[in-house]
Write an enzyme that holds these catalytic residues in place. Structure first.
Site, PDB file in Angstrom:
ATOM      1  N   THR A   1       0.856  -1.190   0.000  1.00  0.00           N
ATOM      2  CA  THR A   1       0.000   0.000   0.000  1.00  0.00           C
ATOM      3  C   THR A   1       0.893   1.241   0.000  1.00  0.00           C
ATOM      4  OG1 THR A   1      -1.660  -1.182   1.303  1.00  0.00           O
ATOM      5  CG2 THR A   1      -1.858   1.220   1.187  1.00  0.00           C
TER       6      THR A   1
ATOM      7  N   LYS B   1      -7.157   1.921  -2.883  1.00  0.00           N
ATOM      8  CA  LYS B   1      -6.761   1.295  -1.611  1.00  0.00           C
ATOM      9  C   LYS B   1      -6.748   2.331  -0.482  1.00  0.00           C
ATOM     10  CE  LYS B   1      -4.975  -1.416   1.430  1.00  0.00           C
ATOM     11  NZ  LYS B   1      -5.896  -2.253   2.193  1.00  0.00           N
TER      12      LYS B   1
ATOM     13  N   LYS C   1       0.009   5.222   8.414  1.00  0.00           N
ATOM     14  CA  LYS C   1       0.614   5.583   7.114  1.00  0.00           C
ATOM     15  C   LYS C   1      -0.479   5.757   6.051  1.00  0.00           C
ATOM     16  CE  LYS C   1       1.724   2.046   4.849  1.00  0.00           C
ATOM     17  NZ  LYS C   1       1.118   1.072   3.932  1.00  0.00           N
TER      18      LYS C   1
HETATM   19  N1  LIG Z   1      -1.271  -6.526   7.507  1.00  0.00           N
HETATM   20  C1  LIG Z   1      -2.405  -6.263   6.835  1.00  0.00           C
HETATM   21  O1  LIG Z   1      -3.517  -6.579   7.283  1.00  0.00           O
HETATM   22  C2  LIG Z   1      -2.357  -5.585   5.510  1.00  0.00           C
HETATM   23  C3  LIG Z   1      -1.254  -4.874   5.083  1.00  0.00           C
HETATM   24  N2  LIG Z   1      -1.282  -4.258   3.856  1.00  0.00           N
HETATM   25  C4  LIG Z   1      -0.136  -3.528   3.361  1.00  0.00           C
HETATM   26  O2  LIG Z   1       0.805  -4.510   2.935  1.00  0.00           O
HETATM   27  C5  LIG Z   1       2.137  -4.063   3.175  1.00  0.00           C
HETATM   28  C6  LIG Z   1       2.852  -5.069   4.078  1.00  0.00           C
HETATM   29  O3  LIG Z   1       2.121  -5.157   5.281  1.00  0.00           O
HETATM   30  P1  LIG Z   1       2.511  -6.204   6.421  1.00  0.00           P
HETATM   31  O4  LIG Z   1       2.941  -7.479   5.831  1.00  0.00           O
HETATM   32  O5  LIG Z   1       1.401  -6.180   7.383  1.00  0.00           O
HETATM   33  O6  LIG Z   1       3.768  -5.463   7.064  1.00  0.00           O
HETATM   34  P2  LIG Z   1       4.956  -6.009   7.956  1.00  0.00           P
HETATM   35  O7  LIG Z   1       5.392  -4.854   8.769  1.00  0.00           O
HETATM   36  O8  LIG Z   1       4.576  -7.279   8.634  1.00  0.00           O
HETATM   37  O9  LIG Z   1       6.086  -6.373   6.863  1.00  0.00           O
HETATM   38  C7  LIG Z   1       6.757  -5.347   6.183  1.00  0.00           C
HETATM   39  C8  LIG Z   1       7.726  -5.939   5.185  1.00  0.00           C
HETATM   40  O10 LIG Z   1       8.445  -4.861   4.558  1.00  0.00           O
HETATM   41  C9  LIG Z   1       9.842  -5.089   4.721  1.00  0.00           C
HETATM   42  N3  LIG Z   1      10.553  -3.817   4.790  1.00  0.00           N
HETATM   43  C10 LIG Z   1      10.311  -2.773   5.605  1.00  0.00           C
HETATM   44  N4  LIG Z   1      11.164  -1.761   5.340  1.00  0.00           N
HETATM   45  C11 LIG Z   1      11.976  -2.195   4.345  1.00  0.00           C
HETATM   46  C12 LIG Z   1      13.036  -1.596   3.617  1.00  0.00           C
HETATM   47  N5  LIG Z   1      13.461  -0.362   3.870  1.00  0.00           N
HETATM   48  N6  LIG Z   1      13.624  -2.332   2.658  1.00  0.00           N
HETATM   49  C13 LIG Z   1      13.205  -3.582   2.379  1.00  0.00           C
HETATM   50  N7  LIG Z   1      12.201  -4.203   3.014  1.00  0.00           N
HETATM   51  C14 LIG Z   1      11.583  -3.502   3.981  1.00  0.00           C
HETATM   52  C15 LIG Z   1       9.961  -5.902   5.997  1.00  0.00           C
HETATM   53  O11 LIG Z   1      11.216  -6.538   6.053  1.00  0.00           O
HETATM   54  P3  LIG Z   1      11.841  -7.019   7.471  1.00  0.00           P
HETATM   55  O12 LIG Z   1      11.233  -8.351   7.748  1.00  0.00           O
HETATM   56  O13 LIG Z   1      13.304  -7.076   7.223  1.00  0.00           O
HETATM   57  O14 LIG Z   1      11.471  -5.974   8.497  1.00  0.00           O
HETATM   58  C16 LIG Z   1       8.790  -6.856   5.813  1.00  0.00           C
HETATM   59  O15 LIG Z   1       9.108  -7.870   4.898  1.00  0.00           O
HETATM   60  C17 LIG Z   1       2.005  -2.659   3.778  1.00  0.00           C
HETATM   61  O16 LIG Z   1       2.079  -1.722   2.735  1.00  0.00           O
HETATM   62  C18 LIG Z   1       0.597  -2.671   4.373  1.00  0.00           C
HETATM   63  O17 LIG Z   1       0.049  -1.375   4.471  1.00  0.00           O
HETATM   64  C19 LIG Z   1      -2.359  -4.369   3.016  1.00  0.00           C
HETATM   65  C20 LIG Z   1      -3.460  -5.071   3.385  1.00  0.00           C
HETATM   66  C21 LIG Z   1      -3.561  -5.699   4.681  1.00  0.00           C
HETATM   67  O1  LIG Z   2      -4.546  -2.553   4.585  1.00  0.00           O
HETATM   68  C1  LIG Z   2      -5.060  -3.328   5.402  1.00  0.00           C
HETATM   69  C2  LIG Z   2      -6.434  -3.739   5.230  1.00  0.00           C
HETATM   70  C3  LIG Z   2      -6.938  -4.626   6.316  1.00  0.00           C
HETATM   71  C4  LIG Z   2      -8.305  -5.130   5.951  1.00  0.00           C
HETATM   72  O2  LIG Z   2      -8.797  -4.895   4.833  1.00  0.00           O
HETATM   73  O3  LIG Z   2      -8.888  -5.809   6.815  1.00  0.00           O
END
Ligand SMILES: NC(=O)C1=CN([C@@H]2O[C@H](COP(=O)(O)OP(=O)(O)OC[C@H]3O[C@@H](n4cnc5c(N)ncnc54)[C@H](OP(=O)(O)O)[C@@H]3O)[C@@H](O)[C@H]2O)C=CC1
Ligand SMILES: O=CCCC(=O)O
Length: 293
Positions: free
Chosen positions: A95, A170, A238
């Site tokens: 996102t 989104k 964010k």
């Molecule tokens: N969780 C949710 O319910 C949802 C999340 N999203 C979106 O999906 C995306 C991921 O979310 P989520 O999995 O929850 O987040 P997490 O915080 O669990 O994971 C983040 C990921 O990004 C990596 N990362 C962070 N900073 C860097 C960097 N500078 N360089 C390279 N890799 C980096 C992390 O690596 P490392 O392991 O090394 O920290 C990790 O793999 C976000 O944009 C979020 O807004 C969308 C829908 C639902």
């Molecule tokens: O970006 C996160 C979305 C979480 C949700 O749709 O439940």
């Protein structure tokens, strides 16, 4: 089909696992490389850098925390751009805002590759169950190529046209969700402070016109003060920040969302950024609890 997968956080791990379980050959990379091992146990191969993943795979998906991470993985040393080119597609499902997505799209296309933004609606459990809603935009041919993967990851995918439209959709969705979470928090607090049972409030809500899966899933855990992260609060904040910037660009007044953003910011300042976004309830309870009835 062989795919690369960059980013094994809460969402990326669930999505890559799903692809493996459905017979995809997956090469994974994560900034903290040790996190790849769980996926290796399920059959994944590891790429040492984003560039090496792109070199190996014709299609690479990214699921990263925020715009800074999305840009870093593409533009930094050993990044995606070093190996992207003709015949290779890059799909960013993180996102981010439309400007970030456009910057990545332009750079990938300049190198001869194709790009699709494809952020998702749905959280950890829908990611595990292949029930995400995919909001794609950009290269239509790449979208068509990705349909087999999207069919595994999601219950529905939308192709929304030009780059930026997926990102914007989104952000609008998550802006609404963040405001609703604040409103639910205030309702639970008000019920409690006025002598009503918060659980009975949830039961009443669930039978009426504003019943929704989020209240049903998160409400009981909030009452228990349990905020195991499915969607980390720092990411919700964010998204509020980016949605408010989109409102600014389009001269749309969003006082409700702005107030919700303040509550998420406050929650971050209290160290709740890594908790589930429903932990904003703690901020509302704190505010509600400071005065006299
Ligand atoms: N969780 C949710 O319910 C949802 C999340 N999203 C979106 O999906 C995306 C991921 O979310 P989520 O999995 O929850 O987040 P997490 O915080 O669990 O994971 C983040 C990921 O990004 C990596 N990362 C962070 N900073 C860097 C960097 N500078 N360089 C390279 N890799 C980096 C992390 O690596 P490392 O392991 O090394 O920290 C990790 O793999 C976000 O944009 C979020 O807004 C969308 C829908 C639902
Ligand atoms: O970006 C996160 C979305 C979480 C949700 O749709 O439940």
């Amino acid at each position: 089909m062989e795919v690369g997968f960059l980013g094994l956080g809460i969402m990326g791990k669930a999505m890559a696992t799903n692809l493996l379980n459905h017979g995809f050959r997956v090469t994974v990379w994560n900034r903290t490389l040790a996190k790849c091992q769980e996926l290796v146990a399920l059959g994944a191969t590891v790429g040492e850098t984003p560039a090496s993943v792109v070199a190996k795979c014709n299609y690479t998906i990214a699921m990263l925390s925020d715009p800074a991470a999305a840009l870093s993985v593409v533009f930094d040393k050993n990044g995606v751009l070093e190996q992207i080119g003709s015949g290779k597609g890059y799909v960013d499902m993180s996102t981010v805002d439309a400007a970030t997505s456009s910057k990545i799209s332009e750079a990938v296309r300049q190198k001869g590759g194709t790009f699709l933004e494809a952020p998702v609606s749905g959280s950890k459990k829908p990611a595990e169950d292949g029930q995400l809603v995919i909001l794609a935009a950009g290269d239509k041919a790449l979208y068509d190529d990705m349909v087999p993967a999207f069919d595994v990851l999601g219950k529905k995918s939308f192709f929304l046209g030009e780059i930026g439209n997926g990102a914007k959709m989104k952000l609008v969705v998550n802006m609404i969700m963040g405001s609703m979470m604040n409103c639910l928090s205030e309702g639970l607090c008000l019920a409690d402070k006025s002598g009503l049972s918060p659980q009975t409030l949830l039961d009443v809500l669930d039978l009426g016109g504003i019943a929704n899966p989020m209240f049903k899933l998160k409400g009981p855990a909030m009452i228990q003060g349990s905020y195991n992260p499915a969607f980390p609060l720092k990411h919700q904040q964010k998204d509020m920040r980016l949605a408010l910037a989109l409102g600014d660009e389009n001269a749309v007044a969003m006082p409700v969302s702005a107030a919700a953003n303040e509550a998420f910011k406050k929650a971050r300042s209290l160290g709740l950024g890594d908790s589930d976004f429903s932990a904003v309830y703690e901020v509302v309870k704190g505010a509600g609890g400071s005065g006299q009835a």
